[in-house]
Design a protein around this motif. Structure first.
Motif, PDB file in Angstrom:
ATOM      1  N   MET A   1       0.847  -1.174   0.000  1.00 41.96           N
ATOM      2  CA  MET A   1       0.000   0.000   0.000  1.00 41.96           C
ATOM      3  C   MET A   1       0.898   1.246   0.000  1.00 41.96           C
ATOM      4  O   MET A   1       1.825   1.358   0.784  1.00 41.96           O
ATOM      5  CB  MET A   1      -0.913  -0.018   1.224  1.00 41.96           C
ATOM      6  CG  MET A   1      -1.927   1.092   1.208  1.00 41.96           C
ATOM      7  SD  MET A   1      -3.141   0.988   2.543  1.00 41.96           S
ATOM      8  CE  MET A   1      -4.052  -0.450   2.082  1.00 41.96           C
ATOM      9  N   LYS A   2       0.579   2.170  -0.900  1.00 41.71           N
ATOM     10  CA  LYS A   2       1.373   3.396  -1.022  1.00 41.71           C
ATOM     11  C   LYS A   2       1.023   4.365   0.105  1.00 41.71           C
ATOM     12  O   LYS A   2      -0.113   4.426   0.542  1.00 41.71           O
ATOM     13  CB  LYS A   2       1.090   4.069  -2.362  1.00 41.71           C
ATOM     14  CG  LYS A   2       1.587   3.286  -3.540  1.00 41.71           C
ATOM     15  CD  LYS A   2       1.273   3.853  -4.916  1.00 41.71           C
ATOM     16  CE  LYS A   2       0.720   5.220  -5.020  1.00 41.71           C
ATOM     17  NZ  LYS A   2       0.447   5.638  -6.415  1.00 41.71           N
ATOM     18  N   PRO A   3       2.001   5.150   0.557  1.00 39.83           N
ATOM     19  CA  PRO A   3       1.691   6.170   1.571  1.00 39.83           C
ATOM     20  C   PRO A   3       0.920   7.324   0.938  1.00 39.83           C
ATOM     21  O   PRO A   3       1.080   7.628  -0.249  1.00 39.83           O
ATOM     22  CB  PRO A   3       3.071   6.628   2.053  1.00 39.83           C
ATOM     23  CG  PRO A   3       3.992   6.299   0.944  1.00 39.83           C
ATOM     24  CD  PRO A   3       3.426   5.100   0.249  1.00 39.83           C
ATOM     25  N   HIS A   4       0.081   7.967   1.746  1.00 42.07           N
ATOM     26  CA  HIS A   4      -0.719   9.078   1.227  1.00 42.07           C
ATOM     27  C   HIS A   4       0.134  10.336   1.087  1.00 42.07           C
ATOM     28  O   HIS A   4       1.194  10.472   1.699  1.00 42.07           O
ATOM     29  CB  HIS A   4      -1.923   9.349   2.121  1.00 42.07           C
ATOM     30  CG  HIS A   4      -1.584   9.868   3.487  1.00 42.07           C
ATOM     31  ND1 HIS A   4      -1.374  11.194   3.726  1.00 42.07           N
ATOM     32  CD2 HIS A   4      -1.412   9.227   4.671  1.00 42.07           C
ATOM     33  CE1 HIS A   4      -1.102  11.370   5.008  1.00 42.07           C
ATOM     34  NE2 HIS A   4      -1.102  10.180   5.598  1.00 42.07           N
ATOM     35  N   ARG A   5      -0.339  11.276   0.240  1.00 40.61           N
ATOM     36  CA  ARG A   5       0.363  12.548   0.025  1.00 40.61           C
ATOM     37  C   ARG A   5      -0.507  13.708   0.497  1.00 40.61           C
ATOM     38  O   ARG A   5      -0.452  14.805  -0.060  1.00 40.61           O
ATOM     39  CB  ARG A   5       0.667  12.727  -1.461  1.00 40.61           C
ATOM     40  CG  ARG A   5       1.562  11.658  -2.038  1.00 40.61           C
ATOM     41  CD  ARG A   5       1.890  11.934  -3.472  1.00 40.61           C
ATOM     42  NE  ARG A   5       0.689  11.841  -4.308  1.00 40.61           N
ATOM     43  CZ  ARG A   5       0.688  11.961  -5.621  1.00 40.61           C
ATOM     44  NH1 ARG A   5       1.807  12.184  -6.266  1.00 40.61           N
ATOM     45  NH2 ARG A   5      -0.437  11.876  -6.311  1.00 40.61           N
ATOM     46  N   GLY A   6      -1.295  13.480   1.527  1.00 40.74           N
ATOM     47  CA  GLY A   6      -2.212  14.490   2.031  1.00 40.74           C
ATOM     48  C   GLY A   6      -1.558  15.823   2.387  1.00 40.74           C
ATOM     49  O   GLY A   6      -2.036  16.872   1.957  1.00 40.74           O
ATOM     50  N   PRO A   7      -0.475  15.826   3.165  1.00 41.82           N
ATOM     51  CA  PRO A   7       0.161  17.110   3.503  1.00 41.82           C
ATOM     52  C   PRO A   7       0.693  17.857   2.281  1.00 41.82           C
ATOM     53  O   PRO A   7       0.600  19.087   2.213  1.00 41.82           O
ATOM     54  CB  PRO A   7       1.303  16.714   4.438  1.00 41.82           C
ATOM     55  CG  PRO A   7       0.895  15.401   5.010  1.00 41.82           C
ATOM     56  CD  PRO A   7       0.116  14.714   3.930  1.00 41.82           C
ATOM     57  N   LEU A   8       1.222  17.140   1.309  1.00 38.17           N
ATOM     58  CA  LEU A   8       1.735  17.776   0.090  1.00 38.17           C
ATOM     59  C   LEU A   8       0.588  18.407  -0.710  1.00 38.17           C
ATOM     60  O   LEU A   8       0.697  19.543  -1.183  1.00 38.17           O
ATOM     61  CB  LEU A   8       2.467  16.748  -0.772  1.00 38.17           C
ATOM     62  CG  LEU A   8       2.978  17.244  -2.123  1.00 38.17           C
ATOM     63  CD1 LEU A   8       4.071  18.282  -1.928  1.00 38.17           C
ATOM     64  CD2 LEU A   8       3.475  16.079  -2.955  1.00 38.17           C
ATOM     65  N   ILE A   9      -0.516  17.687  -0.838  1.00 41.35           N
ATOM     66  CA  ILE A   9      -1.665  18.204  -1.581  1.00 41.35           C
ATOM     67  C   ILE A   9      -2.261  19.406  -0.857  1.00 41.35           C
ATOM     68  O   ILE A   9      -2.631  20.407  -1.486  1.00 41.35           O
ATOM     69  CB  ILE A   9      -2.694  17.084  -1.797  1.00 41.35           C
ATOM     70  CG1 ILE A   9      -2.097  16.008  -2.702  1.00 41.35           C
ATOM     71  CG2 ILE A   9      -3.988  17.626  -2.384  1.00 41.35           C
ATOM     72  CD1 ILE A   9      -2.906  14.745  -2.797  1.00 41.35           C
ATOM     73  N   LEU A  10      -2.321  19.336   0.463  1.00 43.95           N
ATOM     74  CA  LEU A  10      -2.817  20.479   1.234  1.00 43.95           C
ATOM     75  C   LEU A  10      -1.892  21.687   1.065  1.00 43.95           C
ATOM     76  O   LEU A  10      -2.365  22.814   0.880  1.00 43.95           O
ATOM     77  CB  LEU A  10      -2.941  20.107   2.712  1.00 43.95           C
ATOM     78  CG  LEU A  10      -3.452  21.198   3.638  1.00 43.95           C
ATOM     79  CD1 LEU A  10      -4.872  21.606   3.258  1.00 43.95           C
ATOM     80  CD2 LEU A  10      -3.404  20.721   5.078  1.00 43.95           C
ATOM     81  N   ALA A  11      -0.593  21.459   1.100  1.00 40.55           N
ATOM     82  CA  ALA A  11       0.364  22.560   0.912  1.00 40.55           C
ATOM     83  C   ALA A  11       0.219  23.171  -0.480  1.00 40.55           C
ATOM     84  O   ALA A  11       0.243  24.399  -0.635  1.00 40.55           O
ATOM     85  CB  ALA A  11       1.792  22.059   1.132  1.00 40.55           C
ATOM     86  N   PHE A  12       0.038  22.333  -1.494  1.00 42.48           N
ATOM     87  CA  PHE A  12      -0.167  22.853  -2.844  1.00 42.48           C
ATOM     88  C   PHE A  12      -1.455  23.657  -2.934  1.00 42.48           C
ATOM     89  O   PHE A  12      -1.510  24.682  -3.611  1.00 42.48           O
ATOM     90  CB  PHE A  12      -0.180  21.717  -3.859  1.00 42.48           C
ATOM     91  CG  PHE A  12       1.174  21.297  -4.344  1.00 42.48           C
ATOM     92  CD1 PHE A  12       2.337  21.725  -3.725  1.00 42.48           C
ATOM     93  CD2 PHE A  12       1.298  20.455  -5.427  1.00 42.48           C
ATOM     94  CE1 PHE A  12       3.585  21.333  -4.172  1.00 42.48           C
ATOM     95  CE2 PHE A  12       2.532  20.051  -5.895  1.00 42.48           C
ATOM     96  CZ  PHE A  12       3.673  20.493  -5.269  1.00 42.48           C
ATOM     97  N   GLY A  13      -2.506  23.195  -2.267  1.00 43.24           N
ATOM     98  CA  GLY A  13      -3.763  23.935  -2.264  1.00 43.24           C
ATOM     99  C   GLY A  13      -3.620  25.299  -1.611  1.00 43.24           C
ATOM    100  O   GLY A  13      -4.133  26.304  -2.112  1.00 43.24           O
ATOM    101  N   ILE A  14      -2.905  25.353  -0.501  1.00 43.68           N
ATOM    102  CA  ILE A  14      -2.686  26.629   0.189  1.00 43.68           C
ATOM    103  C   ILE A  14      -1.801  27.542  -0.662  1.00 43.68           C
ATOM    104  O   ILE A  14      -2.076  28.741  -0.802  1.00 43.68           O
ATOM    105  CB  ILE A  14      -2.068  26.390   1.584  1.00 43.68           C
ATOM    106  CG1 ILE A  14      -3.091  25.697   2.490  1.00 43.68           C
ATOM    107  CG2 ILE A  14      -1.598  27.696   2.201  1.00 43.68           C
ATOM    108  CD1 ILE A  14      -2.515  25.186   3.789  1.00 43.68           C
ATOM    109  N   LEU A  15      -0.749  26.992  -1.250  1.00 38.38           N
ATOM    110  CA  LEU A  15       0.117  27.796  -2.117  1.00 38.38           C
ATOM    111  C   LEU A  15      -0.643  28.316  -3.330  1.00 38.38           C
ATOM    112  O   LEU A  15      -0.389  29.415  -3.813  1.00 38.38           O
ATOM    113  CB  LEU A  15       1.325  26.976  -2.574  1.00 38.38           C
ATOM    114  CG  LEU A  15       2.405  26.743  -1.533  1.00 38.38           C
ATOM    115  CD1 LEU A  15       3.450  25.772  -2.073  1.00 38.38           C
ATOM    116  CD2 LEU A  15       3.050  28.052  -1.131  1.00 38.38           C
ATOM    117  N   GLY A  16      -1.601  27.526  -3.807  1.00 41.41           N
ATOM    118  CA  GLY A  16      -2.416  27.972  -4.926  1.00 41.41           C
ATOM    119  C   GLY A  16      -3.255  29.180  -4.580  1.00 41.41           C
ATOM    120  O   GLY A  16      -3.491  30.048  -5.410  1.00 41.41           O
ATOM    121  N   LEU A  17      -3.709  29.258  -3.348  1.00 37.40           N
ATOM    122  CA  LEU A  17      -4.499  30.410  -2.916  1.00 37.40           C
ATOM    123  C   LEU A  17      -3.617  31.624  -2.620  1.00 37.40           C
ATOM    124  O   LEU A  17      -4.001  32.753  -2.893  1.00 37.40           O
ATOM    125  CB  LEU A  17      -5.304  30.068  -1.665  1.00 37.40           C
ATOM    126  CG  LEU A  17      -6.538  29.210  -1.863  1.00 37.40           C
ATOM    127  CD1 LEU A  17      -7.151  28.869  -0.512  1.00 37.40           C
ATOM    128  CD2 LEU A  17      -7.547  29.906  -2.738  1.00 37.40           C
TER     129      LEU A  17
END
Length: 86
Positions: A1-17
């Motif tokens: 099972m692959k590890p999740h990338r939740g913190p990275l996706i959240l950081a990208f979402g915040i950087l996008g804003l």
């Protein structure tokens, strides 16, 4: 099972804003991919909430880049068409 990338996706979402809306597009695409893999059981589902939040922020930042482009195009194209016809 692959590890999740939740913190990275959240950081990208915040950087996008905050900085560059292109990060928001990446957060939206990565979030969709990871949520699909979590649903299939290929990825660790413990980061689902972070992934969903980052994906939503990515959607918002993408809307913030698309809406102004539509408005600018509207105010450039419509006057050009009006000037063409006497």
């Amino acid at each position: 099972m692959k590890p999740h990338r939740g913190p990275l996706i959240l950081a990208f979402g915040i950087l996008g804003l905050v900085t560059c809306q292109l990060f928001g597009i990446a957060a939206w695409v990565m979030g969709n991919t990871d949520l699909r893999e979590m649903d299939r059981g290929w990825m660790d589902p413990s980061g689902r909430d972070l992934t969903k939040t980052g994906r939503i922020l990515g959607m918002v930042s993408t809307a913030l880049i698309i809406v102004p482009l539509i408005i600018v195009c509207f105010f450039i194209i419509i006057p050009m068409i009006v000037r063409t016809f006497p």
